[in-house]
Design a protein around this motif. Structure first.
Motif, mmCIF file in Angstrom:
data_model
loop_
_atom_site.group_PDB
_atom_site.id
_atom_site.type_symbol
_atom_site.label_atom_id
_atom_site.label_comp_id
_atom_site.label_asym_id
_atom_site.label_seq_id
_atom_site.Cartn_x
_atom_site.Cartn_y
_atom_site.Cartn_z
ATOM 1 N N SER A 142 -109.681 -50.404 -24.093
ATOM 2 C CA SER A 142 -110.909 -51.167 -23.880
ATOM 3 C C SER A 142 -111.958 -50.916 -24.958
ATOM 4 O O SER A 142 -112.850 -51.745 -25.163
ATOM 5 C CB SER A 142 -111.496 -50.842 -22.502
ATOM 6 N N GLY A 143 -111.843 -49.785 -25.649
ATOM 7 C CA GLY A 143 -112.796 -49.500 -26.706
ATOM 8 C C GLY A 143 -112.462 -50.158 -28.027
ATOM 9 O O GLY A 143 -113.329 -50.301 -28.898
ATOM 10 N N THR A 144 -111.198 -50.586 -28.184
ATOM 11 C CA THR A 144 -110.770 -51.191 -29.448
ATOM 12 C C THR A 144 -110.295 -52.630 -29.278
ATOM 13 O O THR A 144 -110.478 -53.448 -30.178
ATOM 14 C CB THR A 144 -109.646 -50.355 -30.086
ATOM 15 N N ALA A 145 -109.636 -52.942 -28.147
ATOM 16 C CA ALA A 145 -109.195 -54.313 -27.875
ATOM 17 C C ALA A 145 -110.326 -55.026 -27.139
ATOM 18 O O ALA A 145 -110.359 -55.097 -25.908
ATOM 19 C CB ALA A 145 -107.912 -54.308 -27.047
ATOM 20 N N ARG A 146 -111.271 -55.547 -27.904
ATOM 21 C CA ARG A 146 -112.483 -56.158 -27.360
ATOM 22 C C ARG A 146 -112.584 -57.604 -27.861
ATOM 23 O O ARG A 146 -112.476 -57.860 -29.066
ATOM 24 C CB ARG A 146 -113.724 -55.365 -27.781
ATOM 25 N N GLY B 199 -115.888 -63.605 -33.002
ATOM 26 C CA GLY B 199 -115.038 -64.550 -33.718
ATOM 27 C C GLY B 199 -113.567 -64.420 -33.381
ATOM 28 O O GLY B 199 -112.720 -64.974 -34.090
ATOM 29 N N ASN B 200 -113.227 -63.701 -32.275
ATOM 30 C CA ASN B 200 -111.814 -63.552 -31.914
ATOM 31 C C ASN B 200 -111.505 -64.131 -30.544
ATOM 32 O O ASN B 200 -110.550 -63.734 -29.878
ATOM 33 C CB ASN B 200 -111.389 -62.079 -31.965
ATOM 34 N N LEU B 201 -112.332 -65.105 -30.111
ATOM 35 C CA LEU B 201 -112.144 -65.723 -28.801
ATOM 36 C C LEU B 201 -112.506 -67.195 -28.892
ATOM 37 O O LEU B 201 -113.559 -67.560 -29.431
ATOM 38 C CB LEU B 201 -113.052 -65.022 -27.772
ATOM 39 N N THR B 202 -111.602 -68.053 -28.399
ATOM 40 C CA THR B 202 -111.872 -69.494 -28.453
ATOM 41 C C THR B 202 -112.319 -70.060 -27.115
ATOM 42 O O THR B 202 -113.073 -71.020 -27.069
ATOM 43 C CB THR B 202 -110.623 -70.275 -28.927
ATOM 44 N N ASP B 203 -111.813 -69.509 -26.000
ATOM 45 C CA ASP B 203 -112.278 -69.949 -24.687
ATOM 46 C C ASP B 203 -111.999 -68.857 -23.666
ATOM 47 O O ASP B 203 -111.163 -67.970 -23.877
ATOM 48 C CB ASP B 203 -111.625 -71.281 -24.264
ATOM 49 N N ALA B 204 -112.727 -68.933 -22.547
ATOM 50 C CA ALA B 204 -112.588 -67.942 -21.475
ATOM 51 C C ALA B 204 -112.892 -68.598 -20.140
ATOM 52 O O ALA B 204 -113.737 -69.499 -20.053
ATOM 53 C CB ALA B 204 -113.535 -66.764 -21.720
ATOM 54 N N ILE C 11 -106.860 -61.591 -35.423
ATOM 55 C CA ILE C 11 -107.579 -61.352 -36.667
ATOM 56 C C ILE C 11 -106.993 -60.094 -37.300
ATOM 57 O O ILE C 11 -106.289 -59.331 -36.629
ATOM 58 C CB ILE C 11 -109.098 -61.198 -36.435
ATOM 59 N N PRO C 12 -107.215 -59.856 -38.577
ATOM 60 C CA PRO C 12 -106.605 -58.685 -39.220
ATOM 61 C C PRO C 12 -106.855 -57.381 -38.477
ATOM 62 O O PRO C 12 -106.009 -56.489 -38.465
ATOM 63 C CB PRO C 12 -107.258 -58.683 -40.610
ATOM 64 N N GLN C 13 -108.019 -57.267 -37.811
ATOM 65 C CA GLN C 13 -108.361 -56.013 -37.136
ATOM 66 C C GLN C 13 -107.777 -55.911 -35.727
ATOM 67 O O GLN C 13 -107.741 -54.828 -35.151
ATOM 68 C CB GLN C 13 -109.892 -55.872 -37.040
ATOM 69 N N LEU C 14 -107.313 -57.016 -35.157
ATOM 70 C CA LEU C 14 -106.867 -56.995 -33.754
ATOM 71 C C LEU C 14 -105.801 -58.065 -33.537
ATOM 72 O O LEU C 14 -106.095 -59.258 -33.537
ATOM 73 C CB LEU C 14 -108.059 -57.233 -32.819
ATOM 74 N N ARG C 15 -104.557 -57.602 -33.361
ATOM 75 C CA ARG C 15 -103.432 -58.512 -33.169
ATOM 76 C C ARG C 15 -102.616 -58.117 -31.944
ATOM 77 O O ARG C 15 -102.398 -56.931 -31.700
ATOM 78 C CB ARG C 15 -102.509 -58.521 -34.394
ATOM 79 N N TYR C 16 -102.160 -59.148 -31.205
ATOM 80 C CA TYR C 16 -101.277 -58.870 -30.081
ATOM 81 C C TYR C 16 -99.947 -58.333 -30.598
ATOM 82 O O TYR C 16 -99.418 -58.794 -31.597
ATOM 83 C CB TYR C 16 -101.014 -60.135 -29.243
ATOM 84 N N TYR D 222 -102.562 -54.335 -29.078
ATOM 85 C CA TYR D 222 -102.581 -54.293 -27.610
ATOM 86 C C TYR D 222 -101.326 -54.985 -27.091
ATOM 87 O O TYR D 222 -100.726 -55.821 -27.765
ATOM 88 C CB TYR D 222 -103.850 -54.933 -27.036
ATOM 89 N N GLN D 223 -100.934 -54.582 -25.866
ATOM 90 C CA GLN D 223 -99.723 -55.097 -25.241
ATOM 91 C C GLN D 223 -100.029 -55.461 -23.792
ATOM 92 O O GLN D 223 -101.070 -55.088 -23.239
ATOM 93 C CB GLN D 223 -98.612 -54.034 -25.250
ATOM 94 N N VAL D 224 -99.085 -56.148 -23.158
ATOM 95 C CA VAL D 224 -99.174 -56.363 -21.720
ATOM 96 C C VAL D 224 -99.181 -54.996 -21.031
ATOM 97 O O VAL D 224 -98.388 -54.118 -21.360
ATOM 98 C CB VAL D 224 -97.990 -57.214 -21.226
ATOM 99 N N GLY D 225 -100.085 -54.826 -20.082
ATOM 100 C CA GLY D 225 -100.219 -53.555 -19.380
ATOM 101 C C GLY D 225 -101.356 -52.704 -19.901
ATOM 102 O O GLY D 225 -101.862 -51.825 -19.188
ATOM 103 N N ASP D 226 -101.778 -52.925 -21.143
ATOM 104 C CA ASP D 226 -102.915 -52.175 -21.689
ATOM 105 C C ASP D 226 -104.221 -52.662 -21.046
ATOM 106 O O ASP D 226 -104.303 -53.779 -20.532
ATOM 107 C CB ASP D 226 -103.015 -52.370 -23.204
ATOM 108 N N THR D 227 -105.226 -51.825 -21.120
ATOM 109 C CA THR D 227 -106.556 -52.210 -20.657
ATOM 110 C C THR D 227 -107.360 -52.734 -21.850
ATOM 111 O O THR D 227 -107.393 -52.097 -22.903
ATOM 112 C CB THR D 227 -107.288 -51.010 -20.032
ATOM 113 N N ALA D 228 -107.949 -53.896 -21.668
ATOM 114 C CA ALA D 228 -108.745 -54.515 -22.725
ATOM 115 C C ALA D 228 -110.119 -54.881 -22.175
ATOM 116 O O ALA D 228 -110.368 -54.803 -20.975
ATOM 117 C CB ALA D 228 -108.034 -55.761 -23.254
#
Length: 390
Positions: free
Chosen positions: A212-216, A222-227, A311-316, A320-326
Motif C-alpha cells: 500500500s505504500g508503493t502500489a498507489r 497519472g496512473n489511473l484512468t477511471d474508478a 507506468i515505468p515506476q509501477l507495473r502489474y 504488485y500482484q493479485v493478493g497484494d494490498t494496494a
C-alpha cells in the motif's frame, strides 16, 4: 504483436509445452485471489496455431517480461463464422485457472478409508497452523497422500512455510475442498493457488504482501484512468454460536464485531455447531473459529474497480500482484485493501490494459448474492446430514 502483449504458450494433458500462440486477435485473462481464475482467447480459424487449441490442452500465460499471469486447462473451443467472413471464421477458446482442480474434490471424513468405510461423521482440525491444515487437506484428499483412486498424479505441494494462526474447526462430511480452503485462508489472511511448476501442478500457500505504500493509484499521479467505488452493508455483526444439544448439553455464545463501514448496524446470524459435543476439550476454540469465519464472511464490503495505467515506476506483475494490498484514492481519501482480481485485456494492436478490483470482489450483483445464498444453504444442509449421521 506489441512489446507489452501477453505471451501465450500451449501445453498438452501431461503439462508439456507444445507451442506458442503469437497471432491471437484478443485475450482476456482474470487471475483471482483465493478463487478460480479464467481466460478467453480469440484467434482466426485460419491460423496455423489453431489446431493446438483443443479441449484437453491448456494455456500458460505470461507478461512480456516472463512473469506468470496464470495457467490452466482449456474448457471450451467455439467456432463461428459470418456470411461476410471471407476466411475460415474464428475460434473462441475459454479456460479456467489451475486452481480449479481443487473444486473437483470434497473433504472426506476419513480420507484414508474407502468410500464404503466412512464411519466418521466429521473431519476435525485441532490446533494446527492454518497453512499446515490447508496442505494436509489437499494432500489427503487430492495430492500425494490421497487414496490411489482419488490421487491427482500431477498435483504436488509447495514447501510448508507454517504461515497463519493456529486453527481448530470441524468440517461437515464431504464439504467442497475449495470452499473449505477459501474459508480457512480468508480468515487466516493467507492466499493460495495452484499453478504449473515444471511438469506438475503445485498447490501453494502464501502471505500476501502489503504494497500500500508503493502500489498507489490516483488520478493526479497519472496512473489511473477511471474508478468506481461502492459499498454493501454487513450481513453479520453478531455471531450466535450454538453447540451441542443432542447427546450433550446445549451451549450458546454471542460474538460481537462492530462494522467500521456501518457502526450502528447490528445483524445477528445463527452459527450451527450443534453437531459438536460440548464435552470436547477444544470446544471454546471451535466456537471461536466458527464465529471468526461468520463475522469475516458477513462483514460490510467496499468494492473499488480501477483502471490503472502501467507506468515505468509501477507495473502489474512486477510491482504488485493479485493478493497484494494496494492503495487507491477515492474522492479525497485513500482506500487500502487487497487486490482481489485483475482483468488483463490484450489485443495484437493495442497491447495490454489492466483493470483491478480492490477490496471485495463479491459486489452486490444478483449472481453474487445467489451464489452466496446457495453456498450457505449447502453448508446448512451439510450440518443437518451430519446430525442425522451422528
Amino acid at each position: 504483436m506489441t512489446s507489452t502483449a501477453l505471451r501465450v504458450y500451449v501445453r498438452n494433458s501431461t503439462l508439456e509445452r507444445i507451442g506458442q500462440v503469437d497471432d491471437y486477435t484478443s485475450l482476456t485473462v482474470i487471475p483471482r485471489y483465493n478463487a478460480i481464475g479464467s481466460y478467453v482467447l480469440e484467434i482466426s480459424a485460419d491460423s496455423g496455431k489453431a489446431n493446438l487449441l483443443a479441449e484437453g490442452n491448456g494455456l500458460i500465460i505470461r507478461t512480456a517480461d516472463g512473469t506468470l499471469v496464470d495457467s490452466g486447462p482449456i474448457r471450451t473451443v467455439d467456432w463461428s463464422r459470418s456470411k461476410d467472413d471471407s476466411g475460415a471464421g474464428k475460434l473462441t477458446v475459454g479456460g479456467v485457472s489451475d486452481t480449479e482442480v481443487l473444486a473437483r474434490y470434497t473433504c472426506w471424513p476419513a480420507p484414508g478409508s474407502a468410500i464404503g468405510a466412512q464411519a466418521d461423521a466429521v473431519y476435525k482440525i485441532s490446533g494446527a497452523v492454518a497453512e499446515t491444515a490447508m496442505r494436509t487437506l489437499v494432500n489427503v484428499n487430492a495430492g500425494p497422500g490421497a487414496l490411489a483412486s482419488r490421487r491427482n498424479a500431477l498435483l504436488t505441494l509447495a514447501t510448508n512455510g507454517n504461515r497463519g494462526p493456529t486453527i481448530t474447526r470441524q468440517l461437515n462430511q464431504f464439504d467442497s475442498l475449495l470452499a473449505v480452503l477459501t474459508d480457512i485462508a480468508n480468515a487466516a489472511g493467507l492466499g493460495f493457488r495452484v499453478v504449473q511448476v515444471g511438469s506438475n501442478l503445485q498447490f501453494q500457500v502464501y502471505a500476501p504482501v502489503d504494497r500500500s505504500g508503493t502500489a498507489r493509484f490516483a488520478f493526479n499521479f497519472g496512473n489511473l484512468t477511471d474508478a468506481d467505488y461502492s459499498t454493501t452493508p454487513p450481513t453479520c455483526t453478531r455471531a450466535l454460536v450454538v453447540a451441542g444439544g443432542q447427546s450433550s448439553p446445549r451451549q450458546c455464545k454471542a460474538y460481537d464485531r462492530a462494522d467500521p463501514l456501518y457502526p450502528g448496524l447490528m445483524m445477528e446470524q445463527f452459527v450451527d455447531l450443534t453437531s459438536v459435543d460440548t464435552a470436547s476439550v477444544d470446544l471454546a476454540a471451535q466456537m471461536d473459529q466458527a464465529a471468526e469465519e461468520a463475522l469475516s464472511a458477513g462483514a460490510g464490503q467496499g468494492s473499488l474497480a480501477i483502471s490503472p495505467i502501467d507506468i515505468p515506476q509501477l507495473r502489474y506483475g512486477r510491482d504488485y500482484q493479485v493478493g497484494d494490498t494496494a492503495s487507491a484514492k477515492v474522492r479525497d481519501s485513500w482506500m487500502t485493501d487487497v487486490v482481489r482480481e485483475v482483468t488483463l485485456t490484450c489485443t495484437a494492436s493495442d497491447g495490454t490494459t489492466v483493470k483491478a478490483t480492490v477490496g471485495s470482489s463479491d459486489g452486490d450483483g444478483t449472481v453474487a448474492r445467489i451464489y452466496k445464498f446457495l453456498a450457505q444453504l449447502k453448508r446448512d444442509m451439510g450440518r443437518v446430514k451430519t446430525r442425522k449421521a451422528a
